[in-house]
Structures are given as structure tokens and as C-alpha cells.
Design an enzyme around this catalytic site. Structure first.
Site, PDB file in Angstrom:
ATOM      1  N   ARG A   1      34.089  34.329  67.822  1.00 28.03           N
ATOM      2  CA  ARG A   1      32.628  34.354  67.936  1.00 28.03           C
ATOM      3  C   ARG A   1      32.024  32.963  68.115  1.00 28.03           C
ATOM      4  O   ARG A   1      31.105  32.777  68.911  1.00 28.03           O
ATOM      5  CB  ARG A   1      32.017  35.068  66.726  1.00 28.03           C
ATOM      6  CG  ARG A   1      32.138  36.567  66.773  1.00 28.03           C
ATOM      7  CD  ARG A   1      33.559  37.129  66.664  1.00 28.03           C
ATOM      8  NE  ARG A   1      34.218  36.915  65.389  1.00 28.03           N
ATOM      9  CZ  ARG A   1      35.489  37.199  65.132  1.00 28.03           C
ATOM     10  NH1 ARG A   1      36.277  37.695  66.062  1.00 28.03           N
ATOM     11  NH2 ARG A   1      36.002  36.978  63.938  1.00 28.03           N
TER      12      ARG A   1
ATOM     13  N   CYS B   1      30.563  40.332  59.186  1.00 29.39           N
ATOM     14  CA  CYS B   1      30.761  39.022  59.820  1.00 29.39           C
ATOM     15  C   CYS B   1      29.368  38.544  60.201  1.00 29.39           C
ATOM     16  O   CYS B   1      28.645  39.255  60.906  1.00 29.39           O
ATOM     17  CB  CYS B   1      31.609  39.144  61.082  1.00 29.39           C
ATOM     18  SG  CYS B   1      31.734  37.594  62.031  1.00 29.39           S
TER      19      CYS B   1
ATOM     20  N   THR C   1      28.592  35.547  61.893  1.00 31.02           N
ATOM     21  CA  THR C   1      28.545  34.912  63.217  1.00 31.02           C
ATOM     22  C   THR C   1      28.416  35.939  64.335  1.00 31.02           C
ATOM     23  O   THR C   1      27.651  35.747  65.287  1.00 31.02           O
ATOM     24  CB  THR C   1      29.809  34.060  63.442  1.00 31.02           C
ATOM     25  OG1 THR C   1      30.047  33.284  62.270  1.00 31.02           O
ATOM     26  CG2 THR C   1      29.645  33.144  64.645  1.00 31.02           C
TER      27      THR C   1
ATOM     28  N   THR D   1      29.071  29.300  59.929  1.00 36.13           N
ATOM     29  CA  THR D   1      29.930  28.721  60.980  1.00 36.13           C
ATOM     30  C   THR D   1      29.098  27.999  62.026  1.00 36.13           C
ATOM     31  O   THR D   1      27.887  28.205  62.140  1.00 36.13           O
ATOM     32  CB  THR D   1      30.719  29.823  61.713  1.00 36.13           C
ATOM     33  OG1 THR D   1      29.786  30.653  62.411  1.00 36.13           O
ATOM     34  CG2 THR D   1      31.554  30.660  60.759  1.00 36.13           C
TER      35      THR D   1
ATOM     36  N   LYS E   1      43.975  30.659  50.314  1.00 33.40           N
ATOM     37  CA  LYS E   1      42.861  30.685  49.349  1.00 33.40           C
ATOM     38  C   LYS E   1      43.221  29.788  48.160  1.00 33.40           C
ATOM     39  O   LYS E   1      42.932  30.098  47.013  1.00 33.40           O
ATOM     40  CB  LYS E   1      42.566  32.119  48.914  1.00 33.40           C
ATOM     41  CG  LYS E   1      42.002  32.964  50.049  1.00 33.40           C
ATOM     42  CD  LYS E   1      41.686  34.383  49.641  1.00 33.40           C
ATOM     43  CE  LYS E   1      42.923  35.252  49.688  1.00 33.40           C
ATOM     44  NZ  LYS E   1      42.674  36.668  49.366  1.00 33.40           N
TER      45      LYS E   1
ATOM     46  N   CYS F   1      28.611  33.412  55.519  1.00 32.03           N
ATOM     47  CA  CYS F   1      29.845  33.693  56.255  1.00 32.03           C
ATOM     48  C   CYS F   1      30.679  34.528  55.295  1.00 32.03           C
ATOM     49  O   CYS F   1      30.840  34.146  54.127  1.00 32.03           O
ATOM     50  CB  CYS F   1      30.563  32.398  56.618  1.00 32.03           C
ATOM     51  SG  CYS F   1      32.236  32.669  57.270  1.00 32.03           S
TER      52      CYS F   1
END
Lengths: 235, 235
Positions: B53, B87, B89, B131, B174, B201
Site C-alpha cells: 500500500r 489496515c 494505509t 506508515t 515482535k 497502523c
């Protein structure tokens, strides 16, 4: 550019939702992926409205067959190229699914029995933790018999206790008490001569894993995860 | 028998898959359910094949618009009565979705801004972790402006650092290092005058939550979970 085409997987879920989430998470964990596009395309129908499977097998509740067939068809129409169902008991109604669609259906009971034999090729007696519905329908008993393996199940009071624990897990209870209860039922199967335990209900791995239980354990969720990834990637 | 009919929720997912799993898990956790049948019917299209994206917004990669429209249409045809997309973005392409279907679409950016205002009615300056694509498209900037709230974003090097961290999370990392990095970027926004941080995000909550971060934090995944449950139950 080499496009690595993978099969789209349709997941009949919601039976229950927590087991579906567990399956989804384990698929992601077991997939080698550095970016989004490396993951599998999964279409998950988390449809928790299907009638209770154990009650249906016992003839005291409506059948989930139509609901499962509709879900399967919906997934096929949405583009799924293979189907799996994250619930062992509902496999008593798997013919409703295979009759409804043209695409292949990976049967969790078959896949789990194959994983058990692979884990222990000399297997003679397998202990199976499964719901009253799955036991009455003879799901694992028949599948293990085809491999020449004896099916060891819990007796009366312990079966009742197992169903109580499943009810608590479905209500969101994954407490130490529920975990200890499940471990103790698995140990009963060991006392009855089981050389390996099959977690033949997708709620079981939510409270019982290899870390809790020091005895060979094959769980149906993991077995289906492995087979699904293998099939989707043309293995 | 009173049948409590709930709306079927279609989830445009796979952008990325881990954020979709997180959303699914949080929906289950936030639903009051004693048995399977109390849960929501969710149809999740975890389709990770949609093009990147951020690259599309920057004009250096193909547009995900067609892929998102197809997913939306597939979910509508499968029976979804409302759509959400996990999402932020990708919301730069939300018109492709709303043009493709007749059913309502709950916009994560709008829902998150509303949650931020509700959490802090006097809000004047909101720091947004988003983002490069979401920032370039002005998603939160425009939505916050409509509420009279100033949008505070990271500067050059920190934006690059943010995108590096998102890439690592999407690759499954993570670790404590990634968590500390994200916390430090959020604190930069506080230094820039943000009274509240918006995790704009859906990868961010995978490594940053209220326990890590002692400053007002509104995350877009939680905001969408609440609104989705409310809408599906006719709230």
C-alpha cells in the site's frame, strides 16, 4: 518474476471461534514469511450459529448438516480451492460438506491419525480425548481401526467431566483448574494403556500442550495446520 | 424462543495477516459469550496478495485498489452485511471498496478519530504513528482536521525508522528491541506536543500497548473492534 501460486484455503470455522482463532494463528506461525505477500490466502467463515454437534449426534438437537453445507458452498463460491473444518465432532456430518462442493476437503480425523502413526510407527493403542458426539459417531475409532490401532476412550464419569471442561473452554475459561482437569483426563488414558494421546477436539489444545503434558501427544489442530500448509503449497 | 439476530461482518484482511489475527482475537475477547452460538458471524478474507500500500501511494508500485474491491465484493456475495478493513494505509484506496459494494463500510480512520475525541474531549494535538503511505495520503491529518485537532507526525529519520520497524513486525519480529523502538517513536510524538497517541497502523498494537506506554494511547485495532461489535449487534 517467478510467481509462486498457492491454493486458496477455505476454513469452516466458528465451531468454536476460539479454536478457529488458534488454527489461524498456528497457520501464520508455521508459514515461512518475510512479508505479507508470503502468507497463504485464507478465507475463514467463522459461523458460530451451527447447532450443537454433540446434541445432534445424540438425536436430541437439530442437525448442523445444512449449516455446514451452506458454509462450504459459500467458501467454494468465494474462491476456496480446498476446504478444512476446525472441529472434530462436526466431522460426523462431513458428508454434507463433500456432497455440497466440488473442491477437496482435508478431513481432520484422517490427517490426525496419519500424524499419530507418523509420530509413533509402532502405535498399537491410542488414547483419544474427544467429545461425546465424536465418540458416539465413532470418528476416531473407525479411522484408527483402519490403521490397526486400538482406540482407548474415557469411561462414563470422566466423559461427563470432559464435556464439562469443553463447555468451560467454550465459555472462555482457560484457567489453571481447567488445564489441570484436562491433564488429569489425559493421564487417565495413559493409565488405560494408551501409548500416545490424540487431542481429538480442537478445544483441547487451548488448555493442553506438550509443555503441560509429558507423554506423546498429537493434537488435531497442529496436524491439520501442517497438512493444510503442505496442500496449499502443492506439497 | 427469542432469536437475537446479529449482522454478519465481512473482514478485509491479510494486510497483514498478523494484524488480522489480532483483530479476530480481540473481537472474540470483547464479545460476551457463554457458548459458540453467542459469538458473531465473521467472514474473514485473509488475502495477503494485495500489492504494497505504501509503495502504491508513492506511485512506485501497483495499486491494490482492484484487489481490495474484489475482496469486498467476494465478502458481500458471501453474505456480509457490513465491511471492515484491518489496515489503515489501505484506506487510501477505500473508495474502491465503497464503489464496489452496496453494504456499509466502517472506516477505521474515522472510527479511531472518534475514539480519540471520546477518550479526550479537549484534544487539540494528536500524535499519529502511521506508515509513510497513510501520512502521504493525509488519512489522519484530514480526519483529525474535521474535528479541529492538529495532526502531529514523526520527522524524516524517525519516519524511516518507523517503516523499518513495521517491516520487521510483518516479518514476525515482535522482540523487545522492536517494542522499545516503537515506544521510543511514540515518545518522540509526546516531545513534539502530542496530548494523546493514535496507533494509526494495525501492526503497532502488536508491539505497543497500554502496559508498555504510560501516555494516553488510542489504537485503531481496538477502536474498530468496539465499533464493529456495536454495529453488528445493532448498537
Amino acid at each position: 518474476m517467478l510467481v509462486e501460486r498457492k491454493r486458496i484455503v477455505g476454513i469452516i470455522g466458528g465451531l468454536g471461534p476460539e479454536a478457529t482463532l488458534d488454527f489461524f494463528g498456528k497457520i501464520l506461525l508455521a508459514t515461512t514469511a518475510a512479508k505479507d505477500q508470503d502468507h497463504l490466502h485464507l478465507i475463514i467463515d467463522n459461523n458460530p450459529s451451527a447447532p450443537d454437534r454433540t446434541e445432534a449426534v445424540a438425536g436430541i438437537g437439530p442437525s448442523p448438516a445444512d449449516s455446514l453445507a451452506c458454509t462450504a458452498l459459500r467458501l467454494e463460491q468465494a474462491g476456496a480451492e480446498v476446504l478444512v473444518m476446525v472441529c472434530n465432532t462436526a466431522h460426523a456430518f462431513s458428508s454434507a460438506i463433500t456432497d455440497a462442493v466440488q473442491i477437496p476437503f482435508l478431513n481432520i480425523v484422517d490427517v490426525t491419525c496419519e500424524a499419530a502413526i507418523k509420530a509413533r510407527p509402532s502405535l498399537r493403542r491410542a488414547g483419544v480425548l474427544a467429545t461425546e458426539g465424536a465418540l458416539s459417531a465413532g470418528l476416531y475409532e473407525d479411522a484408527l481401526e483402519a490403521h490397526g490401532v486400538e482406540h482407548v476412550a474415557l469411561g462414563g464419569a470422566s466423559r461427563v467431566r470432559f464435556m464439562e471442561l469443553i463447555g468451560r473452554i467454550k465459555g472462555g475459561d482457560k484457567s489453571d483448574e481447567v488445564r489441570a482437569g484436562m491433564r488429569s483426563l489425559a493421564l487417565e488414558l495413559v493409565d488405560l494403556g494408551a501409548e500416545l494421546i490424540i487431542a481429538g477436539c480442537t478445544e483441547v489444545p487451548l488448555v493442553l500442550d506438550d509443555e503441560d503434558f509429558k507423554w506423546p501427544l498429537v493434537n488435531s489442530t497442529d496436524a491439520l495446520v501442517s497438512r493444510t500448509i503442505q496442500y496449499a503449497t502443492y506439497g
